[in-house]
Structures are given as C-alpha cells and as structure tokens.
Design a protein around this motif. Structure first.
Motif, mmCIF file in Angstrom:
data_model
loop_
_atom_site.group_PDB
_atom_site.id
_atom_site.type_symbol
_atom_site.label_atom_id
_atom_site.label_comp_id
_atom_site.label_asym_id
_atom_site.label_seq_id
_atom_site.Cartn_x
_atom_site.Cartn_y
_atom_site.Cartn_z
ATOM 1 N N LEU A 294 3.892 -10.766 4.837
ATOM 2 C CA LEU A 294 4.591 -10.553 3.688
ATOM 3 C C LEU A 294 4.121 -9.306 2.844
ATOM 4 N N ASP A 295 4.641 -8.892 1.791
ATOM 5 C CA ASP A 295 4.112 -7.690 0.798
ATOM 6 C C ASP A 295 2.883 -8.063 0.408
ATOM 7 N N ILE A 296 1.998 -6.899 0.463
ATOM 8 C CA ILE A 296 0.588 -7.093 -0.041
ATOM 9 C C ILE A 296 0.390 -7.841 -1.580
ATOM 10 N N ASN A 297 1.583 -7.300 -2.452
ATOM 11 C CA ASN A 297 1.628 -7.737 -3.680
ATOM 12 C C ASN A 297 2.501 -9.225 -3.992
ATOM 13 N N ASP A 298 2.819 -9.743 -2.774
ATOM 14 C CA ASP A 298 3.730 -10.937 -2.944
ATOM 15 C C ASP A 298 2.920 -12.093 -3.959
ATOM 16 N N PRO A 299 3.543 -12.773 -4.838
ATOM 17 C CA PRO A 299 2.472 -13.819 -5.639
ATOM 18 C C PRO A 299 1.865 -14.876 -4.862
ATOM 19 N N SER A 300 2.290 -15.034 -3.639
ATOM 20 C CA SER A 300 1.528 -16.132 -2.942
ATOM 21 C C SER A 300 0.270 -15.855 -2.462
ATOM 22 N N CYS A 301 0.167 -14.388 -2.492
ATOM 23 C CA CYS A 301 -1.189 -13.988 -1.679
ATOM 24 C C CYS A 301 -2.213 -13.953 -2.572
ATOM 25 N N THR A 302 -2.768 -15.040 -3.092
ATOM 26 C CA THR A 302 -3.441 -15.029 -4.484
ATOM 27 C C THR A 302 -4.942 -15.072 -3.607
ATOM 28 N N GLY A 303 -5.942 -14.715 -4.524
ATOM 29 C CA GLY A 303 -7.407 -14.750 -3.852
ATOM 30 C C GLY A 303 -7.888 -13.858 -4.854
ATOM 31 N N PRO A 304 -9.239 -13.345 -4.273
ATOM 32 C CA PRO A 304 -10.112 -12.379 -5.301
ATOM 33 C C PRO A 304 -9.604 -11.118 -5.572
ATOM 34 N N TYR A 305 -8.760 -10.798 -4.547
ATOM 35 C CA TYR A 305 -8.201 -9.289 -5.033
ATOM 36 C C TYR A 305 -7.074 -9.509 -5.923
ATOM 37 N N THR A 306 -6.974 -8.938 -7.153
ATOM 38 C CA THR A 306 -5.941 -9.131 -8.105
ATOM 39 C C THR A 306 -4.664 -8.578 -7.842
ATOM 40 N N LEU A 307 -3.688 -9.197 -8.555
ATOM 41 C CA LEU A 307 -2.230 -8.710 -8.465
ATOM 42 C C LEU A 307 -2.103 -7.296 -8.874
ATOM 43 N N SER A 308 -2.984 -6.859 -10.049
ATOM 44 C CA SER A 308 -2.825 -5.359 -10.433
ATOM 45 C C SER A 308 -3.216 -4.422 -9.438
ATOM 46 N N LEU A 309 -4.316 -4.598 -8.843
ATOM 47 C CA LEU A 309 -4.689 -3.930 -7.642
ATOM 48 C C LEU A 309 -3.751 -3.969 -6.475
ATOM 49 N N ARG A 310 -3.243 -4.913 -6.185
ATOM 50 C CA ARG A 310 -2.292 -5.303 -5.004
ATOM 51 C C ARG A 310 -0.787 -4.555 -5.230
ATOM 52 N N ASN A 311 -0.643 -4.483 -6.503
ATOM 53 C CA ASN A 311 0.621 -3.712 -6.797
ATOM 54 C C ASN A 311 0.293 -2.184 -6.585
ATOM 55 N N ASP A 312 -0.829 -1.597 -6.892
ATOM 56 C CA ASP A 312 -1.090 -0.268 -6.707
ATOM 57 C C ASP A 312 -1.172 -0.017 -5.322
ATOM 58 N N LEU A 313 -1.698 -0.959 -4.476
ATOM 59 C CA LEU A 313 -1.673 -0.698 -3.063
ATOM 60 C C LEU A 313 -0.497 -0.704 -2.215
ATOM 61 N N PHE A 314 0.576 -1.550 -2.868
ATOM 62 C CA PHE A 314 1.641 -1.683 -2.385
ATOM 63 C C PHE A 314 2.642 -0.346 -2.602
ATOM 64 N N VAL A 315 2.388 0.234 -3.923
ATOM 65 C CA VAL A 315 2.971 1.586 -4.068
ATOM 66 C C VAL A 315 2.165 2.593 -3.544
ATOM 67 N N MET A 316 0.984 2.727 -3.206
ATOM 68 C CA MET A 316 0.160 3.929 -2.747
ATOM 69 C C MET A 316 0.783 4.243 -1.131
ATOM 70 N N SER A 317 0.766 3.198 -0.170
ATOM 71 C CA SER A 317 0.675 3.593 0.944
ATOM 72 C C SER A 317 1.029 2.292 1.584
ATOM 73 N N ASP A 318 1.431 2.503 2.995
ATOM 74 C CA ASP A 318 1.887 1.287 3.962
ATOM 75 C C ASP A 318 0.337 0.830 4.760
ATOM 76 N N HIS A 319 -0.528 1.404 4.129
ATOM 77 C CA HIS A 319 -1.849 0.770 5.004
ATOM 78 C C HIS A 319 -2.762 0.275 3.600
ATOM 79 N N LEU A 320 -3.666 -0.629 4.051
ATOM 80 C CA LEU A 320 -4.906 -0.934 3.174
ATOM 81 C C LEU A 320 -6.040 -0.169 3.539
ATOM 82 N N PRO A 321 -6.995 0.279 2.331
ATOM 83 C CA PRO A 321 -8.207 0.877 2.775
ATOM 84 C C PRO A 321 -9.161 -0.132 3.520
ATOM 85 N N VAL A 322 -10.013 0.410 3.970
ATOM 86 C CA VAL A 322 -11.174 -0.227 4.849
ATOM 87 C C VAL A 322 -12.508 0.009 4.109
#
Length: 421
Positions: A294-322
């Motif tokens: 799924l997209d990292i900001n898909d609404p179903s991917c709920t949890g401790p990481y907020t949708l606001s952060l995941r929207n930024d991660l979606f825009v920024m890169s095709d990878h997630l930070p470690v």
C-alpha cells in the motif's frame, strides 16, 4: 568484600552524579534524487520529517550536489537545530560520469560530535563514505569515544550480476574493517538493495570471521529471511516502496514490500558500557507495520505514526528512513536541548536496595516507563497511572547501573539509579 563493592559503586555514583547520560538519535534516509527529483522544493517537507524525530546524526544517499547538501543543512535542519554541521561534499569517485552522481552525506549535532576526518572508498559504481566522529565530552582528550560511521548505496535490482556487484561493494567495506582498531565502534548505514538475508553481500557484512564483527539489530543470522512478504514479522521492516503508483516520473513503485535500507552496527555496541545500542529503538520510521503493498499514507495504515508524517514521507521519497539510538554514560559539553526537565525524577537517593520511588509529571500519566541495564537491554516495563509518585520493587535486579526512560518517543529524558545490594 561486599563493603569494597559498595564503596566502588559509591565512588562511581559520586563521580557520575554531575553528568547526564547522553542518548544519540540516528537516522538514515534515501532522499530520491535530491534536489533534482520531483516534486521540486522538498526542503520544507524534509524539515517537517526531521522535526518529528530530531536526529543527532542524519545520513543520506542519493544526494546530487553540494547545493543540495547546503539546502538540507540550512533550511531542513538548522532552521530548527542551529548547532548542526555537515561533512565535505565529495562527488562520486567510483564513477565520475555525470549520469551517476548520487552521493552520500552526514549531518551531525555539533553539541555532541566533532567530525575528525572523512574518507572515500571507491567501488564498482558508488562510493562508500567513512566519517570518523568524536564524541564531544569533557574528557575527549584522555578518554575519547569515536564512531566510525559508514554510509553507502549499493547496486540496485535483482539478478546474479547485480548481486555480484553488491558483494564486491561489501568486500570493499570489510576490507576497510581490517585497517581499523579491532575495538572500534562501527555503524554502517545505507540503501543496500538486499532482497533476502541469504544474499552473499549481506552474509559478507555479517561474517563472524571479519576483523570487526557486524550485526543486524533486527535479524538472527542463524536462519534465512526473505523480507518481501506479508507476514507481520516482515511488514514491520519494510522501507521501500512508499508508493503504489509512480509519482512525478521518478522513484520505485509497488507499495511497501521490501527491506532495502539497513543500519548495521559492530557487535561491541551490544556489549560495551561506554557506548551502546539501546535495544528496541531500531525502526523503519513511519511504518505502522500494516501497510504491505500500500501507499505509506493509505488511511488503513493506522498506528503510532501519524497521517501527517506519512503524507510527508509519501511526498519526500520512495524509501522510508531507518532510525535507531545509541547511548553513553558520558555527558557532552553542551546542554542537550531535547531533554525535557522535571518530568521524571528519583525521589530520595539514587542508591537503591529494594524499592525505587519515582516522581512523574502529568505529561507521563497513563503511559509506560522502560528500565534498561547498562547494556541497553530492557529489564522491566512499568505502567504509570494518574499518581505523581510511582513505586516499584527492584529487589530482583542485579547490582549495577540502570536507566529509567519514558517509552513515549518524544521524550528523550531519563534518570539513573544504582542497585547496591
């Protein structure tokens, strides 16, 4: 004999009382063709991402230009954390052609670190950068603590030829290990493009016969892991791809399904008392562990990481930070501005026989506190209530130094106590 041990602990306590244990937050991030990649003007998006974690060491790959490095430093980092610097930008020495200028960089908190040196190690396609960081402590001249920090970007894509190139690159790294002090602390971060733990390059990095033994904090090397599947064990590790469909003409797409980004650490960071990995802090940042394909900001991917952060991660890169954290009992010369004071205190003496009494502020009500031993291992987790005073039994703990830290990620403060009997 018991009196001698107690005296030793008391001396340790007296001399350490004026110092605050220092935590070190690290983040590695593949920035996806920065700054030329689309969308343009991503410096504010990156700033928003960094502000949610506040790393002390920020390493990147797919950095194209010195202008991009300066933009990240001044606009994405220093706007919130002015006491930061970066290493010298080096164009790709492994392949100087204009079409292959993807580079690595380290940005670091100058309150906590001094960059002593940097080196470039060439490979078939992209450089492995080495940065020697000196912890900025009062006794750095007589008792220095250094981290040899390596950052890389291995060859992409599956297939035997690409796996062989990645193995050659891993051999360059393990060859450099032969030149270091065998007791050196080593961190190796990057986009490694490994599909399974059976890949020869992955096995080369973790080979127990290497001069410095490296480990993957999230993997037991006794069995093979194929990370690209939808079992909960592996969905928590995925760092690529953050998008189901290609965005703006660049970047990988398919949804989150691969573990390509890693931070390896030297084995001594799990046994040392001078500098150590805090168990449980390694994470694929932004991955709520339920976003397979799924997209990292898909609404179903709920949890401790907020949708606001995941929207930024979606825009920024095709990878997630470690991300991960290290800790040292030594204090840095400058005050850590991330510490939230007076939220957590030991009531009375820090020398504990059986019972520990803690004061907690309102902000820590109905949360959890985690207790670590001197190796960074979790020994106890405590649930808080709405009382300012919290007591727990420490009679079953071994003699030694312990750290109590709020489990909430936004709190970096902690307190120490010494179990004396």
């Amino acid at each position: 004999m018991k009196k001698s041990i107690l005296l030793l602990i008391l001396v340790l306590f007296i001399f350490s009382e004026g110092y605050t244990q220092t935590n070190i937050k690290t983040m590695f991030y593949n920035l996806l063709y920065y700054p030329s990649g689309n969308p343009q003007d991503r410096e504010d998006t990156l700033k928003d991402i960094l502000d949610t974690y506040n790393p002390d060491i920020f390493t990147v790959c797919e950095l194209e230009t010195v202008e991009g490095a300066d933009e990240i430093l001044t606009q994405s980092i220093q706007a919130s954390s002015p006491n930061f610097a970066r290493a010298t930008f080096v164009s790709n020495q492994s392949d100087p052609s204009p079409d292959n200028q993807l580079n690595q960089m380290i940005f670091y908190n100058t309150d906590k670190f001094i960059l002593e040196s940097q080196a470039t190690h060439t490979t078939y396609i992209r450089d492995i950068m080495q940065y020697t960081l000196l912890l900025n402590t009062p006794n750095q001249a007589t008792d220095p603590i250094r981290i040899e920090y390596f950052v890389t970007h291995f060859k992409s894509s599956d297939g035997t030829a690409n796996k062989n190139i990645r193995l050659d690159m891993a051999n360059v790294f393990t060859g450099v290990l032969e030149t270091l002090d065998p007791d050196a602390y080593v961190v190796f971060s990057g986009d490694f493009n490994f599909y399974t733990s059976s890949e020869p390059a992955y096995q080369e990095i973790l080979d127990e016969t290497n001069d410095i033994v490296m480990i993957d904090p999230l993997h037991d090397n006794s069995y093979v892991q194929s990370w690209s599947n939808d079992t909960p064990t592996y969905t928590a590790l995925h760092t690529q791809a953050t998008r189901v469909n290609q965005q703006n003409g660049n970047g990988a797409f398919s949804g989150l399904d691969d573990r390509f980004d890693f931070t390896f650490i030297s084995e001594n960071l799990t046994t040392s008392t001078d500098l150590f990995y805090i168990n449980g802090t390694y994470d694929a940042y932004g991955n709520n562990k339920n976003c397979y394909n799924l997209d990292i900001n898909d609404p179903s991917c709920t949890g401790p990481y907020t949708l606001s952060l995941r929207n930024d991660l979606f825009v920024m890169s095709d990878h997630l930070p470690v991300v991960m954290e290290l800790s040292t009992p030594q204090n840095v010369l400058s005050i850590d501005q991330n510490i939230v004071k007076d939220d957590l205190k030991i009531n009375g003496s820090n020398l504990i026989n059986n019972n520990v009494s803690i004061y907690i502020s309102d902000s820590l009500f109905n949360t959890q506190l985690t207790i670590y031993n001197h190796l960074g291992q979790i020994v106890k987790t405590i649930n808080t209530t709405t009382n300012h005073e919290l007591n727990f039994d420490a009679s079953n703990l071994s003699t030694g130094i312990y750290v109590i830290k709020p489990t909430k990620k936004e709190y970096s403060n902690f307190v120490k106590f010494i179990k004396v009997n």
